[in-house]
Design a protein around this motif. Structure first.
Motif, short mmCIF file in Angstrom:
data_model
loop_
_atom_site.label_atom_id
_atom_site.label_comp_id
_atom_site.label_asym_id
_atom_site.label_seq_id
_atom_site.Cartn_x
_atom_site.Cartn_y
_atom_site.Cartn_z
N PHE A 155 0.97 -1.18 0.25
CA PHE A 155 -0.01 -0.01 0.00
C PHE A 155 0.88 1.25 0.04
N LEU A 156 1.87 1.13 -0.81
CA LEU A 156 2.91 2.22 -0.86
C LEU A 156 2.56 3.45 -1.84
N LEU A 157 2.07 3.02 -3.09
CA LEU A 157 2.43 3.89 -4.23
C LEU A 157 1.37 5.19 -4.17
N ASP A 158 0.46 5.08 -3.47
CA ASP A 158 -0.76 5.92 -3.35
C ASP A 158 -0.05 7.29 -2.57
N ALA A 159 0.90 6.84 -1.58
CA ALA A 159 1.42 7.65 -0.79
C ALA A 159 2.66 8.07 -1.23
N VAL A 160 3.39 7.85 -2.51
CA VAL A 160 4.39 8.46 -3.09
C VAL A 160 3.85 9.62 -3.61
N THR A 161 4.13 10.78 -3.29
CA THR A 161 3.78 11.94 -3.93
C THR A 161 4.93 12.74 -4.69
N GLY A 257 -1.17 -11.64 3.48
CA GLY A 257 -1.67 -12.51 2.58
C GLY A 257 -2.64 -12.06 1.27
N SER A 258 -3.16 -10.74 1.51
CA SER A 258 -4.10 -10.25 0.48
C SER A 258 -3.15 -9.45 -0.39
N ILE A 259 -1.78 -9.31 -0.28
CA ILE A 259 -1.21 -8.43 -1.32
C ILE A 259 -0.60 -9.22 -2.63
N PRO A 260 -1.25 -8.75 -3.79
CA PRO A 260 -1.21 -9.28 -4.92
C PRO A 260 0.19 -10.07 -5.32
N ARG A 261 0.68 -11.09 -5.99
CA ARG A 261 1.71 -11.27 -6.66
C ARG A 261 2.15 -10.07 -7.46
N GLY A 262 3.52 -9.99 -7.71
CA GLY A 262 4.11 -9.10 -8.58
C GLY A 262 4.43 -9.91 -9.91
N LEU A 492 1.61 2.82 -15.54
CA LEU A 492 1.56 1.89 -14.37
C LEU A 492 0.64 0.95 -14.26
N GLN A 493 1.03 -0.46 -14.12
CA GLN A 493 0.14 -1.29 -13.83
C GLN A 493 -0.19 -1.48 -12.35
N VAL A 494 -1.07 -0.85 -11.60
CA VAL A 494 -1.25 -0.86 -10.11
C VAL A 494 -1.97 -2.13 -9.82
N ARG A 495 -1.29 -2.81 -8.66
CA ARG A 495 -1.95 -3.94 -8.25
C ARG A 495 -2.62 -3.68 -6.81
N ARG A 496 -3.74 -4.01 -6.46
CA ARG A 496 -4.56 -3.57 -5.25
C ARG A 496 -4.92 -4.74 -4.38
#
Length: 947
Positions: A155-161, A257-262, A492-496
């Motif tokens: 859950f990092l990318l949305d916070a990277v301003t 566990g819910s973090i999608p594979r890269g 970007l291909q964001v995974r959530r």
């Protein structure tokens, strides 16, 4: 945070240990699979663990160690600078910074605050092959650490301003300035890599990257890099300490566990290189001594020849029995000469380094010839039994020493898993080295060094290109990557992740674990040495610290450096053995003896496998009681010290510290550097050292702290021979001069070619105490500059991007003390940084702390005890206080009570008394011609200071 180019010095072995097994899986949380159970080896060195995997590919390793109530959490991603692309260097290291800047459910700067408040420590490192993030905290804080690590994984990318991106880009520039551009020889590594590796090779650019590449990048470039490499399937989560898998796994599954594979990650191909002929390159630098560096390409990590090359490096340049020491250092041709064989995942190098002594008259062409002659000498000399024996003994001892902390064990498990797939390779590593034969060492010499091409790098002082080894015959290819990046958010291909719980809720810690002061016993030797001993049975080792009443404060200003010269001589020949003989015996035992001097003590530190303690103490006594005091040794060490001082004067931090000390104490002994000055060392004679030894190197009043797995009776018997040491030194007579420093004056020390400036702001302050005003001022300092989230560091580093780090603190002894604020800052932000320091100190002095800051301080400091007593060295430091100040264990409770009960009013009164910058001197080291007008504009008197 820091970056390293090298993988752990110890090799990492492939293959699963014989005792690993795949038992029937117990009841596990859904989505968790047991992979391996690895038990303690019956014979050999090992770290037991259980390995699991989540459905999303995350590997989990759990190591139980209930000896201390703490836990170490490490997340290692199999991505370093080697996964970057041409023109996009530095992204892995840059993301090490970004990962501490907050994520979707963790606010800006909150990661450091939360871990600090939990009583823990944290950091992150990047090298060519991996990036890791780690925390050591009391065991009740585990869930919170998993929440933090999962949030920045998923859950990092949305916070990277854009704003954070720009600030951290400036921070990385400051880091490069401090660690590379403003450090003598700082660019050597990246220049050699450019010449050694072909364009596009993963190791051809530096880990920290080129600033042109980071300047071209935009925030979407680094987001894309994160999305490519930071998935759970490219990571290992290692948890060690006072934990049980059945408690850990449900938490791991919940948060990760819910973090999608890269995207899938395949192993990078091994890419060793070779050179048809030697490539000569050179560089002028702001250094005192020229340096030659020869780098031969060899193999790659885990190659069958790696261990033999490691042995060869030790024979050629490892310690006093090496060929280079004998040929170059002992003869005073070189101030320093050594050899190493660092190995990374894809390629390794074999490196020789030498700095010629000015008195030798040698240029770098001469030094290259001598290095090559030394290689030829090895070819004729061959390999001795002792060569092999000492390397194998040191390897065994270093492996065991590395397991004294849970962080050390977790670190080994993590890096081994990432690079080999087998977390516990320790015994495999030892076996690998133990199998090396004399023929193996000669074979790898012939294969990789004899008549082979290398990169030969010359670094010379500015204007001294006549000293280089040879004319440059290699020029790196200039590449044009165009203007600013055009990568957009649409690329970007964001995974959530999709969760069934609220991640924004910070987990609450459980009950604080019970922390007890280590049990210890006290006695004394017949010669007046007080002894304090404690048990530590995690490893079969003994650590000793003997403190004698001597040191800088016992010297006179015209003989400054006498104590440190004496300790250097005690590491040379004795009446019965050569320094080389003694070094060889210590190496064969796997033991270490370090003798050094401080302001009030000469300190003798011993680390030994307990089975070898008796022999190690015998060697210690030989050093202490039978020094030969040879004139040749003295002259060599004296010249090395003089060259070292001149080299240090090229370091802005050294100049700043010396300037500040001089302003505080003038020409008194307290104002002198412990290692001496050019004038004082030049003034010393061997007779001075002998006289000082006979009068001041005495046991009476000394203190011996011992931490061992041996029983008390056995340990007392082992240290009994120290009674052979006798006598009493003169009583110290320190005259602290009157404080004549002038506050609110800027003292400017010139250092040319300074991309950064060093700042020191401070004043004389309190002497040291354990539970009094000095201790309490340290509590006040925590808020203004005593932790990462302090006001000053957040201002200068995180908000302004002026520095890699800024801090404040008190230091003291029983005679005097100082307060100092310090930072290395961008040269163009020097005046602005001074202003921010002054403004922050003024505000703190006037208004003190807020209630939230006071609460933060209480929580952070009251929970740190779990980390204070873990390792033998940590116990040595803690127990040394008890002896020095004649304390009872109750002082810990007294301190904790002060932390818990000190009022906001008392803190604020201390702030008003001790932090007002009007009383403080300001030291700035940098380019005076550029800085003077800017500093004068601040409204302070600016005076030149010459050291």
């Amino acid at each position: 945070m820091k970056f390293t180019k090298l993988v752990l010095a110890m090799g990492l072995a492939a293959g699963i240990a014989a005792c690993s097994q795949q038992p029937a899986a117990p009841q596990l949380p859904k989505g968790v699979t047991l992979v391996t159970v690895h038990s303690q080896l019956k014979d050999g060195v090992s770290v037991p663990y259980k390995k699991y995997q989540l459905d999303n590919g995350l590997t989990i390793i759990v190591h139980e160690d209930h000896s201390d109530p703490l836990v170490h959490v490490d997340v290692t991603y199999h991505v370093g600078s080697a996964r970057e692309e041409l023109g996009k260097s530095g992204f892995a290291h840059f993301f090490e910074h970004m990962m501490f800047q907050g994520s979707e459910n963790v606010g800006d700067e909150e990661h450091f605050r939360i871990v600090t408040e939990a009583g823990g420590t944290l950091n992150g490192t990047t090298n060519s092959d991996r990036t890791n993030y780690f925390q050591t905290v009391p065991s009740n804080q585990l869930e919170k650490m998993l929440w933090l690590e999962a949030d920045r994984m998923g859950f990092l990318l949305d916070a990277v301003t854009e704003e954070k991106f720009e600030v951290q880009r400036e921070t990385v520039k400051n880091e490069r300035g401090q660690r590379v551009d403003n450090r003598p020889y700082g660019r050597l590594g990246e220049r050699v890599a450019q010449a050694l590796y072909p364009v596009g090779h993963p190791y051809s650019w530096p880990v920290i990257g080129y600033m042109d590449d980071l300047n071209r990048a935009n925030v979407n470039d680094v987001k894309a890099f994160f999305l490519r490499w930071y998935g759970p399937n490219n990571a290992t989560l290692t948890i060690g300490g006072a934990v049980k898998p059945q408690d850990v796994l449900p938490l791991v599954q919940q948060y990760f566990g819910s973090i999608p594979r890269g995207p899938e990650v395949t192993a990078a191909p091994k890419q060793p290189v070779s050179l048809d002929s030697s490539r000569y390159i050179s560089m002028e630098d702001n250094v005192h001594l020229p340096l030659i560096y020869m780098s031969f390409p060899t193999v790659y990590l885990r190659h069958e020849d790696e261990a033999a090359l490691d042995v060869l490096a030790q024979i050629l340049g490892g310690g006093k029995n090496s060929i280079l020491y004998k040929n170059l250092v002992k003869t005073q041709i070189a101030v320093q000469a050594n050899v190493n064989h660092p190995c990374a995942e894809l390629a390794c190098t074999f490196n020789l380094l030498a700095l010629p002594h000015p008195a030798s008259g040698k240029n770098l062409a001469d030094m290259e010839a001598l290095l090559r002659d030394s290689l030829a000498e090895f070819e004729q000399r061959g390999v001795s039994d002792d060569d092999l024996y000492k390397v194998k003994a040191q390897m065994e001892a270093n492996t065991i020493y590395g397991l004294q902390s849970v962080a050390g064990k977790v670190g080994q498990l993590a890096i081994n898993q990432i690079l080999t797939g087998n977390p516990d390779n320790l015994q495999n590593d030892l076996n690998r080295v133990n199998k090396v034969t004399k023929d193996d060492v000669l074979r790898v010499y012939n294969t990789y060094l004899k008549n082979k091409g290398s990169v030969v790098m010359s670094v010379v002082p500015r204007g001294k290109l006549d000293l280089i080894a040879n004319t440059d015959n290699f020029t790196p290819q200039e590449l044009d990557f165009g203007g600013p990046s055009t990568t957009s958010a649409d690329d970007l291909q964001v995974r959530r992740a999709v969760d069934t719980f609220d991640r924004s809720v910070e987990p609450q810690a459980g009950v604080n674990p019970a922390v007890t002061v280590p049990a210890y016993w006290q006695s004394s030797l017949d010669n007046g040495i007080k002894v304090l001993g404690a048990a530590s049975d995690e490893t079969p080792t003994t650590a000793m610290l003997l403190k004698l009443k001597s040191g800088l404060y016992y010297e006179s200003p015209d003989k400054t450096g006498l104590s440190s010269m004496l300790t250097a001589m005690l590491n040379e020949d004795t009446k019965n053995f050569s320094g080389e003989d003694i070094a060889l015996e210590l190496e064969k035992l796997g033991s270490y003896i370090s003798i050094s001097a401080s302001d009030e003590h000469i300190q003798l530190y011993v680390l030994s496998l307990s089975k070898n303690l008796q022999q190690t103490i015998a060697i210690l006594l030989e050093k202490m009681l039978q020094p030969a005091f040879n004139e040749d040794d003295f002259q060599r060490l004296k010249q090395q010290r003089l060259q070292g001082i001149q080299q240090s004067e090229k370091n802005a931090g050294y100049l700043a510290s010396n300037a500040f000390r001089k302003l505080m104490y003038g020409d008194s002994i307290l104002g002198q550097p412990g290692g001496g000055t050019l004038a004082s060392i030049t003034n010393l004679s061997l007779d001075d050292v002998k006289a000082y030894y006979h009068s001041h190197f005495k046991p009476a009043g000394g203190q011996l702290i011992v931490v061992s797995d041996l029983a008390k009776a056995e340990l007392q018997q082992a240290i009994a021979p120290l009674n052979q040491f006798s006598g009493k030194a003169p009583v110290i007579n320190v005259q602290v001069p009157a404080d004549t420093s002038r506050g609110s004056v800027i003292y400017l020390v010139h250092k040319d070619d300074s991309p950064q400036s060093e700042i020191r702001i401070g004043k004389r302050s309190l002497t040291e105490d354990i539970t009094g005003e000095y201790f309490k001022t340290g509590l006040a300092n925590f808020t203004i500059g005593g932790n990462f989230n302090s006001r000053i560091n957040l201002n200068l580093r995180e908000d302004k991007g002026y520095t890699y780090g800024a801090r404040t603190g008190f230091s003291a002894d029983s005679f005097t003390g100082v307060f100092v604020a310090s930072a290395a800052v961008r040269a163009d932000a020097t005046a602005a940084s001074v202003k921010e320091f002054i403004d922050e100190l003024s505000l703190f002095s006037a208004q003190g702390v807020t209630e939230p800051e006071l609460t933060f301080m209480r929580r952070a400091l009251n929970q740190r005890d779990a980390l204070k007593y873990e390792t033998p060295n940590a116990k040595l430091g803690f127990l040394a206080q008890i002896l020095q100040y004649d304390l009872t264990p109750g002082f810990v409770d007294q301190r904790n009570a002060i932390i818990a009960n000190i009022s906001q009013e008392e803190i604020n009164l201390l702030a008003k008394q001790h932090f007002d910058p009007k009383d403080m001197v300001i030291v700035v080291v940098g380019d005076s011609a550029v800085l003077r007008p800017e500093l004068e504009a601040l409204g302070y008197p600016v005076e030149d200071l010459t050291l």
